[in-house]
Design a protein around this motif. Sequence first.
Motif, PDB file in Angstrom:
ATOM      1  N   GLY A 146      -0.344   4.853  -3.648  1.00 41.58           N
ATOM      2  CA  GLY A 146      -1.716   4.382  -3.712  1.00 41.58           C
ATOM      3  C   GLY A 146      -2.021   3.432  -2.570  1.00 41.58           C
ATOM      4  N   HIS A 147      -1.072   2.544  -2.296  1.00 44.34           N
ATOM      5  CA  HIS A 147      -1.211   1.608  -1.175  1.00 44.34           C
ATOM      6  C   HIS A 147      -1.361   2.361   0.145  1.00 44.34           C
ATOM      7  CE1 HIS A 147       0.864  -0.369   2.251  1.00 44.34           C
ATOM      8  NE2 HIS A 147       0.136  -1.420   1.888  1.00 44.34           N
ATOM      9  N   LEU A 148      -0.495   3.355   0.384  1.00 47.71           N
ATOM     10  CA  LEU A 148      -0.556   4.106   1.640  1.00 47.71           C
ATOM     11  C   LEU A 148      -1.846   4.915   1.747  1.00 47.71           C
ATOM     12  CD1 LEU A 148       3.151   5.325   1.829  1.00 47.71           C
ATOM     13  CD2 LEU A 148       2.063   3.588   3.267  1.00 47.71           C
ATOM     14  N   SER A 149      -2.337   5.413   0.614  1.00 47.76           N
ATOM     15  CA  SER A 149      -3.612   6.137   0.616  1.00 47.76           C
ATOM     16  C   SER A 149      -4.731   5.235   1.107  1.00 47.76           C
ATOM     17  CB  SER A 149      -3.926   6.653  -0.788  1.00 47.76           C
ATOM     18  OG  SER A 149      -2.969   7.587  -1.225  1.00 47.76           O
ATOM     19  N   ASN A 167      -6.721   5.685  -5.960  1.00 48.02           N
ATOM     20  CA  ASN A 167      -5.653   4.689  -5.928  1.00 48.02           C
ATOM     21  C   ASN A 167      -5.174   4.401  -7.343  1.00 48.02           C
ATOM     22  OD1 ASN A 167      -4.123   2.229  -5.628  1.00 48.02           O
ATOM     23  ND2 ASN A 167      -6.035   1.104  -5.993  1.00 48.02           N
ATOM     24  N   ILE A 168      -3.920   4.733  -7.615  1.00 47.83           N
ATOM     25  CA  ILE A 168      -3.338   4.515  -8.939  1.00 47.83           C
ATOM     26  C   ILE A 168      -2.278   3.430  -8.828  1.00 47.83           C
ATOM     27  CG2 ILE A 168      -2.204   5.604 -10.905  1.00 47.83           C
ATOM     28  CD1 ILE A 168      -3.150   8.332  -9.708  1.00 47.83           C
ATOM     29  N   VAL A 169      -2.532   2.306  -9.431  1.00 46.54           N
ATOM     30  CA  VAL A 169      -1.648   1.126  -9.472  1.00 46.54           C
ATOM     31  C   VAL A 169      -1.090   0.759  -8.100  1.00 46.54           C
ATOM     32  CG1 VAL A 169      -1.069   1.428 -11.917  1.00 46.54           C
ATOM     33  CG2 VAL A 169       0.416   2.465 -10.220  1.00 46.54           C
ATOM     34  N   GLY A 170      -1.900   0.864  -7.071  1.00 44.87           N
ATOM     35  CA  GLY A 170      -1.448   0.520  -5.731  1.00 44.87           C
ATOM     36  C   GLY A 170      -1.750  -0.926  -5.370  1.00 44.87           C
ATOM     37  N   PRO A 171      -0.833  -1.616  -4.706  1.00 44.29           N
ATOM     38  CA  PRO A 171      -1.100  -2.980  -4.241  1.00 44.29           C
ATOM     39  C   PRO A 171      -2.118  -2.981  -3.105  1.00 44.29           C
ATOM     40  CG  PRO A 171       1.037  -2.237  -3.452  1.00 44.29           C
ATOM     41  CD  PRO A 171       0.543  -1.186  -4.398  1.00 44.29           C
ATOM     42  N   THR A 172      -3.055  -3.908  -3.150  1.00 39.76           N
ATOM     43  CA  THR A 172      -4.152  -3.946  -2.179  1.00 39.76           C
ATOM     44  C   THR A 172      -4.090  -5.160  -1.265  1.00 39.76           C
ATOM     45  OG1 THR A 172      -5.626  -5.143  -3.688  1.00 39.76           O
ATOM     46  CG2 THR A 172      -5.617  -2.749  -3.829  1.00 39.76           C
ATOM     47  N   VAL A 205       2.450  -8.957   6.356  1.00 38.43           N
ATOM     48  CA  VAL A 205       1.814  -8.887   5.045  1.00 38.43           C
ATOM     49  C   VAL A 205       0.310  -8.666   5.192  1.00 38.43           C
ATOM     50  CG1 VAL A 205       1.217 -10.270   3.023  1.00 38.43           C
ATOM     51  CG2 VAL A 205       3.581 -10.186   3.818  1.00 38.43           C
ATOM     52  N   HIS A 206      -0.305  -9.353   6.136  1.00 36.64           N
ATOM     53  CA  HIS A 206      -1.739  -9.185   6.378  1.00 36.64           C
ATOM     54  C   HIS A 206      -2.032  -7.775   6.886  1.00 36.64           C
ATOM     55  CE1 HIS A 206      -5.831 -10.638   7.554  1.00 36.64           C
ATOM     56  NE2 HIS A 206      -5.721  -9.641   8.418  1.00 36.64           N
ATOM     57  N   PHE A 207      -1.260  -7.316   7.869  1.00 27.12           N
ATOM     58  CA  PHE A 207      -1.482  -5.998   8.461  1.00 27.12           C
ATOM     59  C   PHE A 207      -1.369  -4.900   7.416  1.00 27.12           C
ATOM     60  CE2 PHE A 207      -0.269  -2.103  10.580  1.00 27.12           C
ATOM     61  CZ  PHE A 207      -1.093  -2.073  11.694  1.00 27.12           C
ATOM     62  N   ALA A 208      -0.424  -5.039   6.495  1.00 25.55           N
ATOM     63  CA  ALA A 208      -0.152  -3.985   5.512  1.00 25.55           C
ATOM     64  C   ALA A 208      -1.040  -4.062   4.277  1.00 25.55           C
ATOM     65  CB  ALA A 208       1.314  -4.043   5.087  1.00 25.55           C
ATOM     66  N   SER A 209      -1.968  -5.001   4.232  1.00 27.90           N
ATOM     67  CA  SER A 209      -2.854  -5.149   3.080  1.00 27.90           C
ATOM     68  C   SER A 209      -4.132  -4.328   3.286  1.00 27.90           C
ATOM     69  CB  SER A 209      -3.212  -6.624   2.865  1.00 27.90           C
ATOM     70  OG  SER A 209      -2.064  -7.368   2.507  1.00 27.90           O
ATOM     71  N   PRO A 210      -4.313  -3.262   2.533  1.00 26.44           N
ATOM     72  CA  PRO A 210      -5.500  -2.418   2.717  1.00 26.44           C
ATOM     73  C   PRO A 210      -6.813  -3.182   2.625  1.00 26.44           C
ATOM     74  CG  PRO A 210      -3.907  -1.317   1.303  1.00 26.44           C
ATOM     75  CD  PRO A 210      -3.398  -2.706   1.514  1.00 26.44           C
ATOM     76  N   VAL A 211      -6.868  -4.184   1.772  1.00 24.27           N
ATOM     77  CA  VAL A 211      -8.128  -4.891   1.527  1.00 24.27           C
ATOM     78  C   VAL A 211      -8.676  -5.535   2.794  1.00 24.27           C
ATOM     79  CG1 VAL A 211      -7.102  -7.109   0.873  1.00 24.27           C
ATOM     80  CG2 VAL A 211      -9.272  -6.390  -0.149  1.00 24.27           C
ATOM     81  N   TYR A 212      -7.797  -5.898   3.732  1.00 25.04           N
ATOM     82  CA  TYR A 212      -8.253  -6.570   4.949  1.00 25.04           C
ATOM     83  C   TYR A 212      -8.905  -5.616   5.944  1.00 25.04           C
ATOM     84  CZ  TYR A 212      -5.675 -10.654   3.350  1.00 25.04           C
ATOM     85  OH  TYR A 212      -5.218 -11.724   2.611  1.00 25.04           O
ATOM     86  N   VAL A 231       4.528  -5.051 -12.523  1.00 23.88           N
ATOM     87  CA  VAL A 231       4.887  -4.808 -11.125  1.00 23.88           C
ATOM     88  C   VAL A 231       3.686  -5.099 -10.225  1.00 23.88           C
ATOM     89  CG1 VAL A 231       5.709  -3.099  -9.453  1.00 23.88           C
ATOM     90  CG2 VAL A 231       6.560  -3.064 -11.814  1.00 23.88           C
ATOM     91  N   ILE A 232       2.546  -4.516 -10.572  1.00 23.79           N
ATOM     92  CA  ILE A 232       1.315  -4.726  -9.813  1.00 23.79           C
ATOM     93  C   ILE A 232       0.309  -5.424 -10.715  1.00 23.79           C
ATOM     94  CG2 ILE A 232      -0.554  -3.643  -8.523  1.00 23.79           C
ATOM     95  CD1 ILE A 232       2.197  -3.395  -7.214  1.00 23.79           C
ATOM     96  N   SER A 233       0.072  -6.680 -10.435  1.00 27.76           N
ATOM     97  CA  SER A 233      -0.820  -7.493 -11.258  1.00 27.76           C
ATOM     98  C   SER A 233      -2.235  -6.941 -11.251  1.00 27.76           C
ATOM     99  CB  SER A 233      -0.816  -8.938 -10.740  1.00 27.76           C
ATOM    100  OG  SER A 233      -1.845  -9.686 -11.347  1.00 27.76           O
ATOM    101  N   ILE A 234      -2.936  -7.129 -12.368  1.00 31.33           N
ATOM    102  CA  ILE A 234      -4.320  -6.689 -12.487  1.00 31.33           C
ATOM    103  C   ILE A 234      -5.225  -7.435 -11.500  1.00 31.33           C
ATOM    104  CG2 ILE A 234      -5.134  -8.340 -14.203  1.00 31.33           C
ATOM    105  CD1 ILE A 234      -5.682  -4.532 -14.376  1.00 31.33           C
ATOM    106  N   THR A 235      -4.730  -8.531 -10.935  1.00 29.45           N
ATOM    107  CA  THR A 235      -5.518  -9.246  -9.920  1.00 29.45           C
ATOM    108  C   THR A 235      -5.741  -8.389  -8.684  1.00 29.45           C
ATOM    109  OG1 THR A 235      -3.487 -10.257  -9.006  1.00 29.45           O
ATOM    110  CG2 THR A 235      -4.697 -11.511 -10.682  1.00 29.45           C
ATOM    111  N   GLN A 236      -4.853  -7.417  -8.445  1.00 33.82           N
ATOM    112  CA  GLN A 236      -5.023  -6.521  -7.302  1.00 33.82           C
ATOM    113  C   GLN A 236      -6.299  -5.693  -7.445  1.00 33.82           C
ATOM    114  OE1 GLN A 236      -2.463  -6.035  -4.460  1.00 33.82           O
ATOM    115  NE2 GLN A 236      -2.455  -8.131  -5.221  1.00 33.82           N
ATOM    116  N   LYS A 237      -6.612  -5.309  -8.665  1.00 36.29           N
ATOM    117  CA  LYS A 237      -7.848  -4.581  -8.955  1.00 36.29           C
ATOM    118  C   LYS A 237      -9.065  -5.451  -8.655  1.00 36.29           C
ATOM    119  CE  LYS A 237     -10.462  -2.772 -12.931  1.00 36.29           C
ATOM    120  NZ  LYS A 237     -11.531  -3.772 -12.838  1.00 36.29           N
ATOM    121  N   THR A 238      -9.013  -6.687  -9.102  1.00 35.00           N
ATOM    122  CA  THR A 238     -10.138  -7.607  -8.904  1.00 35.00           C
ATOM    123  C   THR A 238     -10.408  -7.842  -7.426  1.00 35.00           C
ATOM    124  OG1 THR A 238      -9.565  -8.709 -10.987  1.00 35.00           O
ATOM    125  CG2 THR A 238     -11.017  -9.892  -9.472  1.00 35.00           C
ATOM    126  N   ILE A 239      -9.355  -8.050  -6.657  1.00 33.28           N
ATOM    127  CA  ILE A 239      -9.484  -8.289  -5.218  1.00 33.28           C
ATOM    128  C   ILE A 239     -10.084  -7.063  -4.523  1.00 33.28           C
ATOM    129  CG2 ILE A 239      -8.188  -8.661  -3.080  1.00 33.28           C
ATOM    130  CD1 ILE A 239      -6.185 -10.310  -4.787  1.00 33.28           C
TER     131      ILE A 239
END
Length: 286
Positions: A146-149, A167-172, A205-212, A231-239
């Motif tokens: 999901g993160h790579l997508s 995106n299914i449970v992917g870190p953002t 970490v910044h470069f690999a964060s899709p949200v940025y 594993v992946i906090s629900i805060t990732q969804k909020t962000i």
Amino acid sequence: MKRKLDFIFLCFIVSFLLTNCKEKKVTLGMNISFDKEENIHYGNDSDQVMDLYIPHQKSTKKRDVFIIIHGGGWHSGNKSQLTFFTLSMMQRFPDYIFANINYRNASQTQYGIPNQTEDIKSVITFLKRKLKDSPKIILMGNSAGGHLSMLYAYKFDSDKEVKAVINIVGPTDLSDPGFKTYQEYSFVEQHLVDPKILTKGTSAVHFASPVYWIENTSAPTLSYYGKTDRVISITQKTILDSALNKNNIINESYEFNGGHLDWDKSPNHTFLIDKIEAFLKRTDKK
């Protein structure tokens, strides 16, 4: 009744694996069938392989492509983890093409990015050549997939070939304190991104964060997160929701009951497929 239907479908899948794994055609009932090619090499590395499913029924209509990307913490996992879910999607989307892919894993001696995003690009290039067409792409992955997508769609899709992201449970946001509790966070910091591609002042970490990398032309995104995912906090969804809304990107997000691996269990997987179908109809009207 619901459990009975799930059991029947499970029996069908087992039957499929026993009778069709060597065949070049997948029949899913209700006049749904796909031509299948397994372990196609889209690159020279042994990990650069995919399973390709093309609707058997010919059509003059242009077909979109789902590229399915497995999870595994960027350093493990296999496309076989998503075979069952891919088959479920094929039943719901009989007119789409499906590519269930492997990619090069990160390790102590090999960085994940840009290898893994380059692998997605290579898959797209391979499909365009094989299909003799330039189809619209739907990237769908779970966890690291999901993160790579998201990262590919938001950062690397310069030709805007990605129609949507599932995106299914992917870190953002890898800098989120909720993600820093990930037990392999040090591996993410040290081995996910090749330092050679970082510009001065930009952390891995910044470069690999899709949200940025989200901007007002980013791909529409549907997300799915577990309410009790450790594993992946629900805060990732909020962000992610906040960044997409800020940039006026078509987006939807949903929560399911369960942890990190429960998204494809009944009834969560059926709910997800229903939402994907409605979401793609919505983006088609865009």
